[in-house]
Design a protein around this motif. Structure first.
Motif, PDB file in Angstrom:
ATOM      1  N   GLU A 174      31.806  37.378  45.597  1.00 46.25           N
ATOM      2  CA  GLU A 174      32.566  36.321  45.011  1.00 46.25           C
ATOM      3  C   GLU A 174      32.219  35.024  45.916  1.00 46.25           C
ATOM      4  O   GLU A 174      31.847  33.766  45.102  1.00 46.25           O
ATOM      5  CB  GLU A 174      33.981  36.375  44.959  1.00 46.25           C
ATOM      6  CG  GLU A 174      34.285  37.807  44.085  1.00 46.25           C
ATOM      7  CD  GLU A 174      35.806  38.161  44.138  1.00 46.25           C
ATOM      8  OE1 GLU A 174      36.613  37.550  45.081  1.00 46.25           O
ATOM      9  OE2 GLU A 174      36.434  39.367  43.450  1.00 46.25           O
ATOM     10  N   SER A 175      32.327  34.981  47.027  1.00 46.56           N
ATOM     11  CA  SER A 175      32.095  33.710  47.906  1.00 46.56           C
ATOM     12  C   SER A 175      30.456  33.353  47.780  1.00 46.56           C
ATOM     13  O   SER A 175      30.100  32.219  47.815  1.00 46.56           O
ATOM     14  CB  SER A 175      32.277  33.934  49.439  1.00 46.56           C
ATOM     15  OG  SER A 175      31.728  34.997  49.803  1.00 46.56           O
ATOM     16  N   THR A 176      29.788  34.375  47.854  1.00 46.44           N
ATOM     17  CA  THR A 176      28.057  34.287  47.483  1.00 46.44           C
ATOM     18  C   THR A 176      28.041  33.580  46.160  1.00 46.44           C
ATOM     19  O   THR A 176      27.339  32.665  46.057  1.00 46.44           O
ATOM     20  CB  THR A 176      27.644  35.508  47.604  1.00 46.44           C
ATOM     21  OG1 THR A 176      27.635  36.024  48.846  1.00 46.44           O
ATOM     22  CG2 THR A 176      25.817  35.254  47.235  1.00 46.44           C
ATOM     23  N   ASP A 193      34.916  40.107  48.169  1.00 47.70           N
ATOM     24  CA  ASP A 193      34.904  38.593  48.976  1.00 47.70           C
ATOM     25  C   ASP A 193      33.674  37.977  49.129  1.00 47.70           C
ATOM     26  O   ASP A 193      33.399  37.016  48.804  1.00 47.70           O
ATOM     27  CB  ASP A 193      35.776  38.750  50.114  1.00 47.70           C
ATOM     28  CG  ASP A 193      36.190  37.496  50.538  1.00 47.70           C
ATOM     29  OD1 ASP A 193      35.975  36.361  49.893  1.00 47.70           O
ATOM     30  OD2 ASP A 193      36.554  37.255  51.703  1.00 47.70           O
ATOM     31  N   ALA A 210      31.637  35.393  54.427  1.00 47.10           N
ATOM     32  CA  ALA A 210      32.218  34.974  53.246  1.00 47.10           C
ATOM     33  C   ALA A 210      33.158  33.643  53.483  1.00 47.10           C
ATOM     34  O   ALA A 210      32.718  32.509  52.537  1.00 47.10           O
ATOM     35  CB  ALA A 210      33.271  35.864  52.590  1.00 47.10           C
ATOM     36  N   ARG A 211      33.643  33.344  54.575  1.00 47.55           N
ATOM     37  CA  ARG A 211      34.411  31.998  54.718  1.00 47.55           C
ATOM     38  C   ARG A 211      33.191  30.999  54.989  1.00 47.55           C
ATOM     39  O   ARG A 211      33.457  29.694  54.571  1.00 47.55           O
ATOM     40  CB  ARG A 211      35.372  32.308  55.762  1.00 47.55           C
ATOM     41  CG  ARG A 211      36.609  33.273  55.534  1.00 47.55           C
ATOM     42  CD  ARG A 211      37.517  32.896  54.342  1.00 47.55           C
ATOM     43  NE  ARG A 211      36.882  32.901  53.147  1.00 47.55           N
ATOM     44  CZ  ARG A 211      36.927  33.978  52.454  1.00 47.55           C
ATOM     45  NH1 ARG A 211      37.160  35.109  52.845  1.00 47.55           N
ATOM     46  NH2 ARG A 211      36.503  34.062  51.195  1.00 47.55           N
ATOM     47  N   ALA A 266      30.464  30.721  53.490  1.00 41.93           N
ATOM     48  CA  ALA A 266      29.960  30.337  52.096  1.00 41.93           C
ATOM     49  C   ALA A 266      31.090  29.139  51.618  1.00 41.93           C
ATOM     50  O   ALA A 266      30.727  28.119  51.067  1.00 41.93           O
ATOM     51  CB  ALA A 266      30.054  31.518  51.407  1.00 41.93           C
ATOM     52  N   ASP A 267      32.387  29.625  51.722  1.00 37.30           N
ATOM     53  CA  ASP A 267      33.221  28.656  51.119  1.00 37.30           C
ATOM     54  C   ASP A 267      33.157  27.236  51.943  1.00 37.30           C
ATOM     55  O   ASP A 267      33.553  26.185  51.359  1.00 37.30           O
ATOM     56  CB  ASP A 267      34.616  29.225  51.361  1.00 37.30           C
ATOM     57  CG  ASP A 267      34.745  30.495  50.140  1.00 37.30           C
ATOM     58  OD1 ASP A 267      34.239  30.319  49.204  1.00 37.30           O
ATOM     59  OD2 ASP A 267      35.897  31.201  50.376  1.00 37.30           O
ATOM     60  N   ARG A 309      30.053  31.792  44.419  1.00 38.72           N
ATOM     61  CA  ARG A 309      30.915  30.467  44.664  1.00 38.72           C
ATOM     62  C   ARG A 309      29.844  29.488  45.125  1.00 38.72           C
ATOM     63  O   ARG A 309      29.687  28.178  44.672  1.00 38.72           O
ATOM     64  CB  ARG A 309      32.242  30.484  45.240  1.00 38.72           C
ATOM     65  CG  ARG A 309      33.053  31.055  44.558  1.00 38.72           C
ATOM     66  CD  ARG A 309      34.588  30.851  45.224  1.00 38.72           C
ATOM     67  NE  ARG A 309      34.603  31.167  46.469  1.00 38.72           N
ATOM     68  CZ  ARG A 309      35.196  32.334  46.533  1.00 38.72           C
ATOM     69  NH1 ARG A 309      35.548  32.937  45.542  1.00 38.72           N
ATOM     70  NH2 ARG A 309      35.443  32.886  47.803  1.00 38.72           N
TER      71      ARG A 309
END
Length: 233
Positions: free
Chosen positions: A98-100, A95, A49-50, A52-53, A102
């Motif tokens: 949502e990160s995917t 998470d 997840a992080r 992706a951000d 974004r």
């Protein structure tokens, strides 16, 4: 369909497979050890997840021309994983979803003429912005297998295996082999000195990125075992 559209379609399918796996994990299963030394499944999911951000930062750089580092430093990357790994499975799933989303939105925001802009992650070399999509695909496919569920390197799509076959040899550093030959396809990668290594193509790719060591093969570089093989995770 452009090549970038093709890559995005591969990534969308990989995202869906990973999210489906994570959605099936209970809280206890999320806290269980992953296939990565010292990491639970929660560490792996939080890292993906992080990541992706962090790649959204690089896409922002490509879109705006303003240098936007993937991470400020290694401590920021590690802190994000540490802060999130113990969350309940439902929070982890939300998470990841949502990160995917974004990341997908950031890809949509890059104008066509900006995909050739050169950017750089936490390690050299520079690469064009479109390569960020492939880096994300690599993260999703490899770390899906790292969860230690039913999905492994044996399940990677053939197109992904073909891409890694072309891309990963440059990531191994100084070759420690004379050649690497895929016994099922006849494809060959030249090295410098050392043994002539032979195995099916999929096994060779898994070896090059630190997820499998065929009988008689040397171990891959140790830094490739924790992160994805570009070392930029």
């Amino acid at each position: 369909m452009s090549l970038l559209d093709d890559y995005r379609a591969e990534l969308t399918a990989a995202d869906a497979r990973l999210i489906s796996t994570v959605a099936a994990l209970s809280d206890a299963e999320m806290r269980a050890p992953s296939a990565l030394p010292g990491w639970t499944r929660g560490h792996v999911v939080t890292h993906v997840a992080r990541n992706a951000d962090s790649l959204v930062n690089l896409l922002t750089w490509a879109r705006t021309g303003v240098v936007t580092p993937q991470y400020r430093d290694a401590a920021e990357r590690d802190a994000g994983i540490e802060a999130g790994h113990a969350r309940p499975a439902g929070e982890q799933l939300a998470d990841l979803e949502e990160s995917t989303a974004r990341f997908a939105a950031a890809v949509d925001a890059v104008p066509p003429e900006r995909w050739s802009v050169l950017i750089s992650g936490t390690r050299p070399p520079e690469h064009p912005a479109w390569y960020v999509v492939m880096r994300r695909l690599r993260e999703v496919e490899i770390h899906h297998g790292d969860l230690g569920t039913a999905y492994t390197w044996r399940d990677w799509p053939e197109r992904y295996v073909d891409w890694e076959w072309r891309d990963s040899p440059a990531l191994l550093g100084e070759p420690t082999y004379r050649s690497v030959t895929a016994t099922d396809t006849g494809e060959k990668i030249g090295g410098t000195d050392g043994p002539d290594l032979q195995a099916p193509k999929r096994e060779l790719v898994a070896w090059m990125i630190g997820r499998h060591v065929p009988d008689g093969f040397p171990a891959p570089p140790p830094w490739m075992v924790r992160t994805a093989p570009d070392g930029l995770a």
